[in-house]
Design an enzyme around this catalytic site. Structure first.
Site, PDB file in Angstrom:
ATOM      1  N   HIS A  53      14.800  38.544  35.711  1.00 50.69           N
ATOM      2  CA  HIS A  53      15.938  37.807  35.555  1.00 50.69           C
ATOM      3  C   HIS A  53      15.016  36.322  36.177  1.00 50.69           C
ATOM      4  O   HIS A  53      14.870  35.553  37.637  1.00 50.69           O
ATOM      5  CB  HIS A  53      16.935  37.736  35.604  1.00 50.69           C
ATOM      6  CG  HIS A  53      18.666  38.486  35.879  1.00 50.69           C
ATOM      7  ND1 HIS A  53      18.985  38.808  34.753  1.00 50.69           N
ATOM      8  CD2 HIS A  53      18.596  40.379  36.320  1.00 50.69           C
ATOM      9  CE1 HIS A  53      19.609  39.953  34.398  1.00 50.69           C
ATOM     10  NE2 HIS A  53      18.806  40.708  35.237  1.00 50.69           N
ATOM     11  N   PHE A 237      30.572  46.867  40.399  1.00 50.71           N
ATOM     12  CA  PHE A 237      31.740  45.363  40.824  1.00 50.71           C
ATOM     13  C   PHE A 237      32.315  44.928  39.647  1.00 50.71           C
ATOM     14  O   PHE A 237      32.069  44.487  38.948  1.00 50.71           O
ATOM     15  CB  PHE A 237      30.467  44.030  41.247  1.00 50.71           C
ATOM     16  CG  PHE A 237      29.411  44.207  41.303  1.00 50.71           C
ATOM     17  CD1 PHE A 237      27.927  44.536  40.600  1.00 50.71           C
ATOM     18  CD2 PHE A 237      29.413  44.885  42.666  1.00 50.71           C
ATOM     19  CE1 PHE A 237      26.923  45.207  41.992  1.00 50.71           C
ATOM     20  CE2 PHE A 237      28.463  45.487  43.578  1.00 50.71           C
ATOM     21  CZ  PHE A 237      27.005  45.580  43.004  1.00 50.71           C
ATOM     22  N   ASP A 239      34.381  43.395  37.288  1.00 50.79           N
ATOM     23  CA  ASP A 239      33.856  41.805  37.133  1.00 50.79           C
ATOM     24  C   ASP A 239      35.099  42.031  35.774  1.00 50.79           C
ATOM     25  O   ASP A 239      35.528  42.721  34.929  1.00 50.79           O
ATOM     26  CB  ASP A 239      33.371  41.369  36.737  1.00 50.79           C
ATOM     27  CG  ASP A 239      32.145  41.922  35.576  1.00 50.79           C
ATOM     28  OD1 ASP A 239      31.716  41.202  35.126  1.00 50.79           O
ATOM     29  OD2 ASP A 239      32.313  42.938  35.754  1.00 50.79           O
ATOM     30  N   ASP A 314      25.623  49.351  38.095  1.00 48.87           N
ATOM     31  CA  ASP A 314      26.079  48.211  36.753  1.00 48.87           C
ATOM     32  C   ASP A 314      25.567  46.885  36.715  1.00 48.87           C
ATOM     33  O   ASP A 314      25.199  46.155  35.550  1.00 48.87           O
ATOM     34  CB  ASP A 314      27.365  48.084  38.253  1.00 48.87           C
ATOM     35  CG  ASP A 314      27.427  46.273  38.558  1.00 48.87           C
ATOM     36  OD1 ASP A 314      27.006  45.599  38.041  1.00 48.87           O
ATOM     37  OD2 ASP A 314      28.957  45.918  38.268  1.00 48.87           O
ATOM     38  N   TYR A 315      24.101  46.844  37.250  1.00 47.00           N
ATOM     39  CA  TYR A 315      23.743  45.683  36.924  1.00 47.00           C
ATOM     40  C   TYR A 315      22.864  45.786  35.420  1.00 47.00           C
ATOM     41  O   TYR A 315      22.601  45.014  34.946  1.00 47.00           O
ATOM     42  CB  TYR A 315      21.819  45.683  37.592  1.00 47.00           C
ATOM     43  CG  TYR A 315      21.817  45.374  39.140  1.00 47.00           C
ATOM     44  CD1 TYR A 315      21.466  45.628  39.386  1.00 47.00           C
ATOM     45  CD2 TYR A 315      23.549  44.084  39.643  1.00 47.00           C
ATOM     46  CE1 TYR A 315      21.125  44.805  41.150  1.00 47.00           C
ATOM     47  CE2 TYR A 315      23.202  43.258  40.828  1.00 47.00           C
ATOM     48  CZ  TYR A 315      22.124  44.106  41.943  1.00 47.00           C
ATOM     49  OH  TYR A 315      22.313  43.626  42.766  1.00 47.00           O
TER      50      TYR A 315
HETATM   51  N1  LIG Z   1      29.164  43.860  37.560  1.00 43.83           N
HETATM   52  C1  LIG Z   1      29.186  42.865  37.694  1.00 43.83           C
HETATM   53  N2  LIG Z   1      29.060  41.151  37.579  1.00 43.83           N
HETATM   54  C2  LIG Z   1      28.594  40.252  37.761  1.00 43.83           C
HETATM   55  C3  LIG Z   1      27.528  40.349  37.817  1.00 43.83           C
HETATM   56  C4  LIG Z   1      26.238  39.329  37.980  1.00 43.83           C
HETATM   57  C5  LIG Z   1      25.131  38.334  38.250  1.00 43.83           C
HETATM   58  N3  LIG Z   1      24.804  39.319  39.025  1.00 43.83           N
HETATM   59  C6  LIG Z   1      23.997  39.743  38.469  1.00 43.83           C
HETATM   60  C7  LIG Z   1      23.236  39.870  37.130  1.00 43.83           C
HETATM   61  C8  LIG Z   1      21.633  39.755  37.263  1.00 43.83           C
HETATM   62  C9  LIG Z   1      21.288  40.022  38.576  1.00 43.83           C
HETATM   63  O1  LIG Z   1      20.999  40.621  38.905  1.00 43.83           O
HETATM   64  C10 LIG Z   1      22.475  39.184  39.610  1.00 43.83           C
HETATM   65  O2  LIG Z   1      22.566  40.162  41.027  1.00 43.83           O
HETATM   66  C11 LIG Z   1      28.090  38.402  37.778  1.00 43.83           C
HETATM   67  N4  LIG Z   1      29.349  39.161  36.972  1.00 43.83           N
HETATM   68  C12 LIG Z   1      30.392  38.801  36.437  1.00 43.83           C
HETATM   69  O3  LIG Z   1      29.793  38.701  35.661  1.00 43.83           O
HETATM   70  C13 LIG Z   1      31.405  37.755  34.750  1.00 43.83           C
HETATM   71  C14 LIG Z   1      30.370  36.100  34.704  1.00 43.83           C
HETATM   72  O4  LIG Z   1      30.036  36.938  33.386  1.00 43.83           O
HETATM   73  P1  LIG Z   1      29.248  36.585  32.105  1.00 43.83           P
HETATM   74  O5  LIG Z   1      30.750  34.649  31.813  1.00 43.83           O
HETATM   75  O6  LIG Z   1      29.232  36.972  31.008  1.00 43.83           O
HETATM   76  O7  LIG Z   1      28.423  35.440  32.798  1.00 43.83           O
HETATM   77  C15 LIG Z   1      32.108  37.014  36.331  1.00 43.83           C
HETATM   78  O8  LIG Z   1      32.898  37.932  36.786  1.00 43.83           O
HETATM   79  C16 LIG Z   1      30.862  36.691  36.982  1.00 43.83           C
HETATM   80  O9  LIG Z   1      31.309  37.193  38.763  1.00 43.83           O
HETATM   81  C17 LIG Z   1      26.509  41.514  37.682  1.00 43.83           C
HETATM   82  O10 LIG Z   1      25.506  42.169  38.007  1.00 43.83           O
HETATM   83  N5  LIG Z   1      27.319  42.572  37.859  1.00 43.83           N
END
Ligand SMILES: Nc1nc2c(c(CN[C@H]3C=C[C@H](O)[C@@H]3O)cn2[C@@H]2O[C@H](COP(=O)(O)O)[C@@H](O)[C@H]2O)c(=O)[nH]1
Length: 341
Positions: A53, A237, A239, A314-315
């Site tokens: 990233h 997480f 989301d 998750d990642y």
């Molecule tokens: N479960 C989970 N949800 C995550 C992330 C991330 C980004 N973090 C990592 C990603 C790369 C790096 O390694 C960061 O650490 C964002 N989100 C959520 O997604 C949604 C946005 O989605 P889209 O509209 O498609 O961009 C929003 O609710 C956002 O809060 C995650 O990693 N896991």
């Protein structure tokens, strides 16, 4: 009201009482089997957070930890009402959408000499300054701009008053425990308290608080103050992307009635039964996938508890959802406008 359940206890309780969302145990096992070879590859590991990233910080110092705190304080609600009209940010010749548009806007501001990751700055930012930093390269503004202004001023003020303006101070107080850092974040920063009531029980997801701990672990490369001995105790997480990919991979299913509401692009409220079931079942489903993955390695005589946990799963699944947007377009995501995810 009874005691507040932890995210994992909440997930188990919700999955056991859910009416419109179903965790498919065989499906979860099949996903674990499909991930078996990938789980020992580099991109599944902690190093992928930086190597995969380009917008994430390269360094592991105090300023990188402050970057993570700022971004995860604003890490919510990037979905757009219309797929063809959304918030986009151009940065260094590339156009970013969704979560990455937030990171691009933050890095653009830093390049412009705006100290956006300094608590002394974002504690007193005006709404106009927020509008400028997070300006869009389309006619669609970033969603919930007023809420972003409020949580930034609130979090910056607390960080200044209680932790000398540095999230690394908060990390050091956690004594290398992910659960202690999670507790410090929840006790001190109200916007991270992501809770609900389900079947008369108080349940929790703590999506932004847990990803803040996870991203802190990642940006510190699991070393020094970030060598959390209990990082495996975090859940995924909850989301709006992980549920989508779990249904796509057939590890989770929706009832016909729920699928109809999702396809009609119903906007749910934070705490609605359907939303709580989707989030709770996603967390429980991934806990099962993790369990099955570890068992598969154990059968091969390999103890992978250092390499496989809910954070890394998750990642991986979140990046998978990002990279397979086209194949997943028939699986609707649930729409909620809130500051929790
Ligand atoms: N479960 C989970 N949800 C995550 C992330 C991330 C980004 N973090 C990592 C990603 C790369 C790096 O390694 C960061 O650490 C964002 N989100 C959520 O997604 C949604 C946005 O989605 P889209 O509209 O498609 O961009 C929003 O609710 C956002 O809060 C995650 O990693 N896991």
């Amino acid at each position: 009201m009874e005691v507040l359940l932890s995210p994992l206890e909440s997930a188990k309780f919700i999955a056991g009482n859910s009416k419109d969302v179903f965790v498919d145990e065989d499906g979860a096992r099949r996903v674990a089997e499909s991930l078996f070879d990938k789980a020992s590859a580099a991109e599944f590991g902690l190093a992928g957070w930086k190597s995969l990233h380009e917008l994430n910080p390269r360094s592991a110092g105090e300023e990188a930890v402050d970057w993570v705190f700022l971004v995860d304080t604003l890490n919510f609600s990037f979905w757009s009402e219309h797929e063809d009209r959304k918030y986009l940010v151009k940065y260094k010749g590339k156009t970013y959408s969704g979560y990455w548009s937030l990171c691009a806007a933050v890095n653009r501001a830093l390049d412009d000499g705006i100290p956006i990751t300094s608590a002394s700055y974002f504690a007193t930012m005006t709404l106009d300054q927020i509008r400028h930093v997070f300006r869009s390269d389309t006619e669609v503004p970033i969603p919930l701009i007023e809420e972003r202004h409020r949580v930034l001023n609130e979090s910056g003020t607390i960080l200044l008053e209680k932790f000398g303006g540095s999230f690394l101070t908060c990390v050091k107080m956690s004594g290398k425990s992910a659960q202690k850092l999670l507790r410090l974040v929840l006790d001190n920063f109200p916007s991270y308290r992501d809770e609900a009531v389900f079947e008369k029980k108080k349940v929790s997801f703590y999506k932004r608080a847990q990803i803040l701990v996870a991203d802190t672990w990642s940006v510190l490369e699991g070393k020094g103050h970030g060598s959390f001995n209990d990082i495996s105790s975090l859940t995924i997480f909850a989301d709006y992307r992980i549920p989508q990919v779990l249904v796509h991979l057939k590890a989770m299913k929706y009832s016909e009635e729920l699928m109809k509401k999702l396809r009609e692009e119903t906007v749910f409220k934070s705490g609605d039964r359907e939303e709580v079931e989707i989030r709770g079942c996603s967390v429980w489903c991934c806990a099962l996938i993790c369990k099955h993955l570890l068992e598969l390695y154990e059968k091969k005589g390999q103890d992978m508890r250092e390499k496989i946990n809910a954070v890394l799963l998750d990642y991986y699944l979140w990046d998978y959802a990002r990279d397979h947007r086209e194949e997943m377009k028939d699986i609707p995501f649930h729409r909620v406008r809130c500051i929790y995810y």
